[in-house]
Design an enzyme around this catalytic site. Structure first.
Site, PDB file in Angstrom:
ATOM      1  N   HIS A  17       0.842  -1.207   0.000  1.00  0.00           N
ATOM      2  CA  HIS A  17       0.000   0.000   0.000  1.00  0.00           C
ATOM      3  C   HIS A  17       0.878   1.259   0.000  1.00  0.00           C
ATOM      4  CE1 HIS A  17      -3.192  -2.566   2.195  1.00  0.00           C
ATOM      5  NE2 HIS A  17      -3.785  -2.186   1.086  1.00  0.00           N
ATOM      6  N   LYS A  41     -15.403  -8.133   3.753  1.00  0.00           N
ATOM      7  CA  LYS A  41     -14.291  -8.449   4.673  1.00  0.00           C
ATOM      8  C   LYS A  41     -14.647  -8.175   6.132  1.00  0.00           C
ATOM      9  CE  LYS A  41     -10.321  -7.734   1.635  1.00  0.00           C
ATOM     10  NZ  LYS A  41      -9.243  -6.818   1.263  1.00  0.00           N
ATOM     11  N   ARG A  90      -1.715  -6.043  -8.488  1.00  0.00           N
ATOM     12  CA  ARG A  90      -0.605  -6.963  -8.214  1.00  0.00           C
ATOM     13  C   ARG A  90      -0.406  -7.959  -9.353  1.00  0.00           C
ATOM     14  NH1 ARG A  90      -2.552  -9.045  -2.571  1.00  0.00           N
ATOM     15  NH2 ARG A  90      -4.485  -8.553  -3.630  1.00  0.00           N
ATOM     16  N   SER A 128      -2.506  -7.898   3.148  1.00  0.00           N
ATOM     17  CA  SER A 128      -2.794  -7.683   4.570  1.00  0.00           C
ATOM     18  C   SER A 128      -3.079  -9.023   5.258  1.00  0.00           C
ATOM     19  CB  SER A 128      -3.997  -6.744   4.721  1.00  0.00           C
ATOM     20  OG  SER A 128      -3.733  -5.522   4.086  1.00  0.00           O
TER      21      SER A 128
HETATM   22  N1  COA Z   1       0.923  -4.477  -3.057  1.00  0.00           N
HETATM   23  C1  COA Z   1       0.653  -5.568  -2.354  1.00  0.00           C
HETATM   24  N2  COA Z   1      -0.583  -5.833  -1.835  1.00  0.00           N
HETATM   25  C2  COA Z   1      -1.551  -4.926  -2.029  1.00  0.00           C
HETATM   26  C3  COA Z   1      -1.326  -3.756  -2.727  1.00  0.00           C
HETATM   27  C4  COA Z   1      -0.019  -3.545  -3.247  1.00  0.00           C
HETATM   28  N3  COA Z   1       0.268  -2.465  -3.956  1.00  0.00           N
HETATM   29  N4  COA Z   1      -2.479  -3.052  -2.760  1.00  0.00           N
HETATM   30  C5  COA Z   1      -3.396  -3.779  -2.095  1.00  0.00           C
HETATM   31  N5  COA Z   1      -2.846  -4.913  -1.651  1.00  0.00           N
HETATM   32  C6  COA Z   1      -3.539  -5.982  -0.965  1.00  0.00           C
HETATM   33  C7  COA Z   1      -4.051  -5.593   0.381  1.00  0.00           C
HETATM   34  O1  COA Z   1      -3.095  -5.849   1.381  1.00  0.00           O
HETATM   35  C8  COA Z   1      -5.300  -6.421   0.516  1.00  0.00           C
HETATM   36  O2  COA Z   1      -5.014  -7.713   1.023  1.00  0.00           O
HETATM   37  P1  COA Z   1      -6.157  -8.636   1.704  1.00  0.00           P
HETATM   38  O3  COA Z   1      -7.112  -9.009   0.615  1.00  0.00           O
HETATM   39  O4  COA Z   1      -5.398  -9.784   2.240  1.00  0.00           O
HETATM   40  O5  COA Z   1      -6.830  -7.796   2.760  1.00  0.00           O
HETATM   41  C9  COA Z   1      -5.807  -6.545  -0.930  1.00  0.00           C
HETATM   42  O6  COA Z   1      -4.692  -6.300  -1.737  1.00  0.00           O
HETATM   43  C10 COA Z   1      -6.813  -5.494  -1.286  1.00  0.00           C
HETATM   44  O7  COA Z   1      -7.191  -4.732  -0.170  1.00  0.00           O
HETATM   45  P2  COA Z   1      -7.212  -3.190  -0.034  1.00  0.00           P
HETATM   46  O8  COA Z   1      -6.550  -2.524  -1.193  1.00  0.00           O
HETATM   47  O9  COA Z   1      -6.769  -2.812   1.328  1.00  0.00           O
HETATM   48  O10 COA Z   1      -8.720  -2.887  -0.085  1.00  0.00           O
HETATM   49  P3  COA Z   1      -9.980  -3.658  -0.581  1.00  0.00           P
HETATM   50  O11 COA Z   1      -9.811  -4.362  -1.892  1.00  0.00           O
HETATM   51  O12 COA Z   1     -10.499  -4.439   0.561  1.00  0.00           O
HETATM   52  O13 COA Z   1     -10.828  -2.342  -0.810  1.00  0.00           O
HETATM   53  C11 COA Z   1     -12.662  -0.975  -1.280  1.00  0.00           C
HETATM   54  C12 COA Z   1     -12.020  -2.324  -1.483  1.00  0.00           C
HETATM   55  C13 COA Z   1     -12.718  -0.591   0.182  1.00  0.00           C
HETATM   56  C14 COA Z   1     -11.897   0.095  -2.063  1.00  0.00           C
HETATM   57  C15 COA Z   1     -14.072  -1.102  -1.864  1.00  0.00           C
HETATM   58  O14 COA Z   1     -14.737  -2.170  -1.198  1.00  0.00           O
HETATM   59  C16 COA Z   1     -14.867   0.179  -1.703  1.00  0.00           C
HETATM   60  O15 COA Z   1     -14.740   1.079  -2.510  1.00  0.00           O
HETATM   61  N6  COA Z   1     -15.692   0.249  -0.634  1.00  0.00           N
HETATM   62  C17 COA Z   1     -16.530   1.420  -0.361  1.00  0.00           C
HETATM   63  C18 COA Z   1     -17.997   1.088  -0.687  1.00  0.00           C
HETATM   64  C19 COA Z   1     -18.223   1.139  -2.168  1.00  0.00           C
HETATM   65  O16 COA Z   1     -18.155   2.183  -2.800  1.00  0.00           O
HETATM   66  N7  COA Z   1     -18.522  -0.046  -2.727  1.00  0.00           N
HETATM   67  C20 COA Z   1     -18.754  -0.191  -4.140  1.00  0.00           C
HETATM   68  C21 COA Z   1     -17.478  -0.415  -4.880  1.00  0.00           C
HETATM   69  S1  COA Z   1     -17.811  -0.675  -6.614  1.00  0.00           S
END
Ligand code: COA
Length: 164
Positions: A17, A41, A90, A128
């Site tokens: 991140h 999640k 990724r 994560s």
């Molecule tokens: N390098 C390595 N790992 C990475 C990374 C990077 N550059 N970027 C992200 N990751 C990993 C994270 O550690 C995470 O791991 P996990 O799955 O084990 O938790 C995974 O990739 C993705 O998680 P993260 O980027 O933290 O967020 P997310 O995918 O859970 O987020 C939201 C999704 C919150 C952005 C999305 O649900 C959202 O927009 N929610 C708001 C409500 C909404 O508008 N919903 C409609 C969306 S269309």
């Protein structure tokens, strides 16, 4: 002023991140790291903990702020007049999910563009969940999470018998 939002669960923030946020901070005038709700999640850290850990991790980046929001990402983006949503990619396995989110967000807010930054090679395998798993079995996560919050994460998630 070009404002970008970097949304995610950040449960907890990792070096993957941080790499994306740092690179976004060089591309845009202002970056808002948005701790958001992923309904699929169940998080290990509370929203307040995730905000606090993320704030510490990005404290050295002057044009980056951390906020949280419990609603739709596109509503927050509109309210803050941000032009861009930044996400890290990724591997191919991320693509379908990210593509779906980007298209849904575009439909709900045609004014906001999703920009993907490719994850640095050394962070390809990082997530994560991996951090939580390593720490929960008593392992250490040097180099995988920002050093300024590593001990806090290890203390908070380590097996009870190992806590000092
Ligand atoms: N390098 C390595 N790992 C990475 C990374 C990077 N550059 N970027 C992200 N990751 C990993 C994270 O550690 C995470 O791991 P996990 O799955 O084990 O938790 C995974 O990739 C993705 O998680 P993260 O980027 O933290 O967020 P997310 O995918 O859970 O987020 C939201 C999704 C919150 C952005 C999305 O649900 C959202 O927009 N929610 C708001 C409500 C909404 O508008 N919903 C409609 C969306 S269309």
């Amino acid at each position: 002023m070009k404002i970008a939002v970097c949304p995610g669960s950040f449960d907890p923030i990792t070096m993957g991140h941080l790499d994306i946020i740092t690179r976004a901070s060089m591309l845009f005038d202002r970056v808002i790291v948005l701790i958001s709700i992923n309904a699929a999640k169940k998080t290990a850290f509370s929203l307040e903990e995730r905000v606090e850990l993320t704030r510490k991790a990005v404290a050295h980046l002057p044009n980056v702020e951390v906020d949280s929001f419990g609603g739709l990402l596109v509503d927050y983006v509109r309210r803050r007049q941000a032009a861009v949503i930044v996400r890290g990619l990724r591997a191919m396995s991320d693509f379908e999910y990210e593509f779906q989110m980007a298209l849904a967000n575009k439909r709900m807010n045609p004014d906001a563009e999703t920009v993907f930054l490719t994850t640095a090679a050394e962070n390809m395998y990082l997530s994560s969940s991996l951090i939580k798993q390593i720490v929960s079995f008593g392992g250490h996560v040097e180099g995988l999470v920002p050093e300024c919050i590593r001990e806090e994460i290890e203390q908070r998630l380590s097996p009870r018998e190992k806590r000092s």
